[in-house]
Design an enzyme around this catalytic site. Structure first.
Site, PDB file in Angstrom:
ATOM      1  CG  HIS A 187     -28.073  64.949  80.737  1.00 35.95           C
ATOM      2  ND1 HIS A 187     -29.175  65.508  80.401  1.00 35.95           N
ATOM      3  CD2 HIS A 187     -28.052  64.360  81.941  1.00 35.95           C
ATOM      4  CE1 HIS A 187     -29.985  65.324  81.422  1.00 35.95           C
ATOM      5  NE2 HIS A 187     -29.444  64.754  82.399  1.00 35.95           N
TER       6      HIS A 187
HETATM    7  C1  LIG Z   1     -25.011  65.213  88.983  1.00 31.23           C
HETATM    8  C2  LIG Z   1     -25.612  64.283  87.966  1.00 31.23           C
HETATM    9  C3  LIG Z   1     -27.080  64.424  87.810  1.00 31.23           C
HETATM   10  C4  LIG Z   1     -27.555  63.618  86.701  1.00 31.23           C
HETATM   11  N1  LIG Z   1     -28.986  63.568  86.742  1.00 31.23           N
HETATM   12  C5  LIG Z   1     -29.641  62.774  85.992  1.00 31.23           C
HETATM   13  C6  LIG Z   1     -30.947  62.589  86.119  1.00 31.23           C
HETATM   14  O1  LIG Z   1     -31.875  62.952  86.857  1.00 31.23           O
HETATM   15  N2  LIG Z   1     -31.726  61.591  85.194  1.00 31.23           N
HETATM   16  C7  LIG Z   1     -30.809  60.764  84.508  1.00 31.23           C
HETATM   17  O2  LIG Z   1     -31.417  60.290  83.313  1.00 31.23           O
HETATM   18  N3  LIG Z   1     -29.484  61.117  84.010  1.00 31.23           N
HETATM   19  C8  LIG Z   1     -28.796  62.012  85.031  1.00 31.23           C
HETATM   20  N4  LIG Z   1     -27.656  62.105  84.951  1.00 31.23           N
HETATM   21  C9  LIG Z   1     -26.941  61.355  83.878  1.00 31.23           C
HETATM   22  C10 LIG Z   1     -26.810  59.911  83.938  1.00 31.23           C
HETATM   23  O3  LIG Z   1     -26.417  59.518  85.357  1.00 31.23           O
HETATM   24  C11 LIG Z   1     -25.752  59.146  82.988  1.00 31.23           C
HETATM   25  O4  LIG Z   1     -26.070  59.782  81.849  1.00 31.23           O
HETATM   26  C12 LIG Z   1     -25.279  57.845  83.191  1.00 31.23           C
HETATM   27  O5  LIG Z   1     -25.111  57.656  84.519  1.00 31.23           O
HETATM   28  C13 LIG Z   1     -24.229  57.343  82.347  1.00 31.23           C
HETATM   29  O6  LIG Z   1     -23.950  56.104  82.494  1.00 31.23           O
HETATM   30  P1  LIG Z   1     -22.531  55.477  82.053  1.00 31.23           P
HETATM   31  O7  LIG Z   1     -22.581  54.084  82.230  1.00 31.23           O
HETATM   32  O8  LIG Z   1     -22.279  56.072  80.617  1.00 31.23           O
HETATM   33  O9  LIG Z   1     -21.159  56.005  83.041  1.00 31.23           O
HETATM   34  P2  LIG Z   1     -21.093  56.110  84.696  1.00 31.23           P
HETATM   35  O10 LIG Z   1     -22.369  55.720  85.227  1.00 31.23           O
HETATM   36  O11 LIG Z   1     -20.708  57.393  84.741  1.00 31.23           O
HETATM   37  O12 LIG Z   1     -20.260  54.909  84.791  1.00 31.23           O
HETATM   38  C14 LIG Z   1     -18.876  54.987  84.455  1.00 31.23           C
HETATM   39  C15 LIG Z   1     -18.083  54.188  85.715  1.00 31.23           C
HETATM   40  O13 LIG Z   1     -16.978  53.838  85.380  1.00 31.23           O
HETATM   41  C16 LIG Z   1     -15.923  54.229  86.430  1.00 31.23           C
HETATM   42  N5  LIG Z   1     -14.525  54.391  85.819  1.00 31.23           N
HETATM   43  C17 LIG Z   1     -14.270  55.687  84.891  1.00 31.23           C
HETATM   44  N6  LIG Z   1     -12.806  55.194  84.788  1.00 31.23           N
HETATM   45  C18 LIG Z   1     -12.331  54.232  85.402  1.00 31.23           C
HETATM   46  C19 LIG Z   1     -11.214  53.830  85.305  1.00 31.23           C
HETATM   47  N7  LIG Z   1     -10.024  54.186  84.490  1.00 31.23           N
HETATM   48  N8  LIG Z   1     -11.030  52.418  85.894  1.00 31.23           N
HETATM   49  C20 LIG Z   1     -12.177  51.818  86.706  1.00 31.23           C
HETATM   50  N9  LIG Z   1     -13.247  52.621  86.724  1.00 31.23           N
HETATM   51  C21 LIG Z   1     -13.446  53.684  86.066  1.00 31.23           C
HETATM   52  C22 LIG Z   1     -16.552  55.239  87.116  1.00 31.23           C
HETATM   53  O14 LIG Z   1     -16.187  55.245  88.289  1.00 31.23           O
HETATM   54  C23 LIG Z   1     -18.134  55.017  86.915  1.00 31.23           C
HETATM   55  O15 LIG Z   1     -18.556  54.406  87.990  1.00 31.23           O
HETATM   56  C24 LIG Z   1     -26.863  62.735  85.706  1.00 31.23           C
HETATM   57  C25 LIG Z   1     -25.718  62.792  86.125  1.00 31.23           C
HETATM   58  C26 LIG Z   1     -24.794  63.346  87.112  1.00 31.23           C
HETATM   59  C27 LIG Z   1     -23.452  63.312  86.918  1.00 31.23           C
END
Ligand SMILES: Cc1cc2nc3c(=O)[nH]c(=O)nc-3n(C[C@H](O)[C@H](O)[C@H](O)COP(=O)(O)OP(=O)(O)OC[C@H]3O[C@@H](n4cnc5c(N)ncnc54)[C@H](O)[C@@H]3O)c2cc1C
Length: 527
Positions: free
Chosen positions: A461
């Site tokens: 997280h």
């Molecule tokens: C293994 C795991 C288990 C988890 N379990 C839970 C759970 O059970 N419940 C829960 O609430 N949360 C859970 N989480 C946390 C939750 O999924 C994250 O907090 C949330 O998805 C974050 O969202 P975000 O939009 O900030 O980033 P992300 O969803 O990580 O999205 C970022 C996106 O940007 C893309 N990206 C990055 N850099 C670039 C670039 N240079 N060019 C183009 N694209 C790029 C990535 O590929 C990705 O698709 C878990 C996370 C993981 C990894």
């Protein structure tokens, strides 16, 4: 050259919400650049498949932290989704909104638009698309023992662990619908992709943002080995997540001057907060050998697998339709606390003997086993990350700085003791044959702390690396999520959290994205 009104970098949990909301009115064109591939893959759609995405470089950035002195010099493994839906496509799907106390700081960091009332209306709006699905009828019978143990320790029974302010033990609700994962790619992006004003590009790696003076105007990206540029007429929105959004800012000349110079990057704007304030949840597991069969027996035998597979194919139910985190809670590890300070997990499965680098949930330990886990809700340690090279393909240096405060050490110790208390209740002690880890030899605080240092792990997280706040010297984005000191550039993802919420971070990320969409569209809020 690609061109659009808005360019969204990253189609993860937040990016997919924005892609939908910004195209809904039909007035703007939106271009989404996602580094990973499509999410149309079985291990992503079938809930239990996340065990297979956990170490799959095609859909996972697979980061590693620097060795952590407080964790016996171990280097932590930090998976992050690299696929449509982002980490929401590879996560454990536990859907929780957190505690009201989590958001007390947010209004201070933002403005009245970030008050608890405003945020809870955005949580409600997100829950119209993605809700915690009640799957309790499919859970393993040992969950009942865990819930009874919680009540014997004195915790309430909580009917809905997803709700804001959940208090007690219960079944986790998970983000699924009809037995399939319900990521924001499925709930928001797919329906929006029918619109002609949305264009989504996968397998495209954004390398840096290009500026006209201090105005962000283009994204330089690599696709299949060659470099291209996409132009934004209105704004560029970083949704690349807590590791890659600050990394992209640094690669674009916005960050701590010393880091940028050390990597040969011209400083566009010195912003020492970029990559700082990193927070994460740390968790300790206790592993038990059980007298009763667990999912280990079901997943460990051919007949059990066939039965689970048939049940899933015919009814979209059973253990393949679930997370392994089946029950848990938000509880107080000591009396007198105004809000829960500990998240508990009960997993009727163990996979401790699989080789490092694999996590096949369908090939668990051969003996019947289960896990009890405790994760302090609001740690106070803060770490950082920084680029280690000007090469956009290189991983950043991640320094979580875990257990840097006495508060975090004592809460994790309390968590470990609480697991022992739960295991000693009548409801659990008769089903436990042995405590395998940490084991009965570990008793004193010093021994328990040494065990924590050896075994505690992240629950994935990371947040706050582009923290929202008023001070351009320490914070990265303002209350409108605009990057301080430059124009037409926002960050909308988990990196802007002013502080870590008590529970899992996906639902709060959806909330931030819903709020971000209103800010970008100039809407004043839901109420
Ligand atoms: C293994 C795991 C288990 C988890 N379990 C839970 C759970 O059970 N419940 C829960 O609430 N949360 C859970 N989480 C946390 C939750 O999924 C994250 O907090 C949330 O998805 C974050 O969202 P975000 O939009 O900030 O980033 P992300 O969803 O990580 O999205 C970022 C996106 O940007 C893309 N990206 C990055 N850099 C670039 C670039 N240079 N060019 C183009 N694209 C790029 C990535 O590929 C990705 O698709 C878990 C996370 C993981 C990894």
């Amino acid at each position: 050259m690609l061109e659009a009104d808005y360019i969204i970098v990253g189609a993860g949990t937040a990016g997919c919400v924005l892609a939908d909301r910004l195209t809904a009115c039909g007035r703007f064109t939106v271009l989404v650049l996602e580094a990973g591939p499509s999410d149309r893959r079985l291990p992503i759609q079938v809930p239990i498949g996340y065990g297979m995405s956990f170490f799959n470089p095609t859909v996972n950035w697979m980061y590693r932290t620097e060795p952590e002195p407080a964790l016996a010099d171990r280097s932590g493994y930090w998976p992050r989704g690299k696929v449509l839906g982002g980490s929401g496509s590879i996560n454990a799907m536990v859907h929780v909104e957190g505690q009201p106390v989590d958001f007390a700081d947010w209004e201070k960091a933002g403005d009245s638009g970030w008050s608890l009332e405003a945020l809870s209306s955005y949580l409600d709006r997100a829950s119209e698309r993605i809700q915690g699905n009640d799957v309790s009828r499919d859970t393993h019978p040992l969950c009942v023992n865990f819930l009874a143990a919680g009540q014997q320790v004195g915790f309430h029974s909580e009917a809905d662990l997803s709700r804001l302010g959940a208090d007690g033990v219960g079944y986790f609700r998970i983000a699924t619908r009809n037995g399939l994962r319900l990521s924001s790619a499925r709930a928001y992006l797919r329906p929006a992709m029918r619109r002609s004003n949305l264009s989504v590009h996968v397998d495209v790696h954004a390398n840096r943002i290009g500026f006209d003076g201090l105005r962000a105007c283009e994204v330089h990206f690599s696709r299949a080995g060659s470099v291209h540029v996409a132009r934004a007429r209105r704004e560029i929105i970083l949704c690349a997540g807590s590791i890659n959004s600050p990394k992209l800012l640094q690669l674009s000349g916005i960050g701590p001057a010393s880091t940028l110079k050390a990597n040969g990057i011209d400083v566009l704007r010195e912003r020492s907060g970029v990559g700082r304030n990193l927070q994460d949840h740390l968790c300790i597991d206790h592993l038990y050998r059980s007298r009763l069969p667990t999912l280990n027996q079901q997943f460990g035998s051919i007949s059990g697998k066939i039965f689970a597979g048939l049940r899933y194919l015919l009814f979209r139910s059973g253990p393949l339709a679930l997370s392994v985190n089946q029950a848990g809670g938000f509880v107080r590890s000591r009396p007198g606390l105004a809000a829960p300070n500990m998240q508990l997990y009960f997993s009727p499965l163990s996979y401790t003997r699989t080789p490092p680098g694999t996590r096949p949930l369908m090939r668990p330990d051969i003996f019947p086993g289960f896990l009890l886990s405790a994760q302090p809700c609001r740690p106070t340690s803060r770490g950082f990350l920084e680029i280690a090279s000007a090469d956009p393909a290189a991983a950043p240096r991640i320094v979580p700085n875990s257990l840097a405060t006495d508060h975090d050490v004592s809460e994790l110790l309390e968590g470990s003791r609480l697991l022992r208390q739960l295991a000693a209740t009548p409801a659990l002690r008769d089903v436990i044959e042995t405590e395998l880890m940490p084991g009965s030899g570990i008793q004193s605080d010093a021994e328990m702390f040494a065990d924590i240092q050896k075994r505690a792990t992240t629950v994935y997280h990371p947040v706050s690396t582009c923290r929202m706040g008023h001070d351009p010297d320490t914070d990265v984005v303002d209350q409108s999520l605009c990057v301080h000191g430059v124009e037409r550039l926002r960050v909308v993802d988990a990196s802007i959290f002013p502080s870590i919420p008590s529970g899992n971070t996906n639902a709060p990320t959806l909330m931030v994205a819903e709020k971000g969409a209103d800010l970008i569209l100039g809407k004043s809020g839901l109420r």
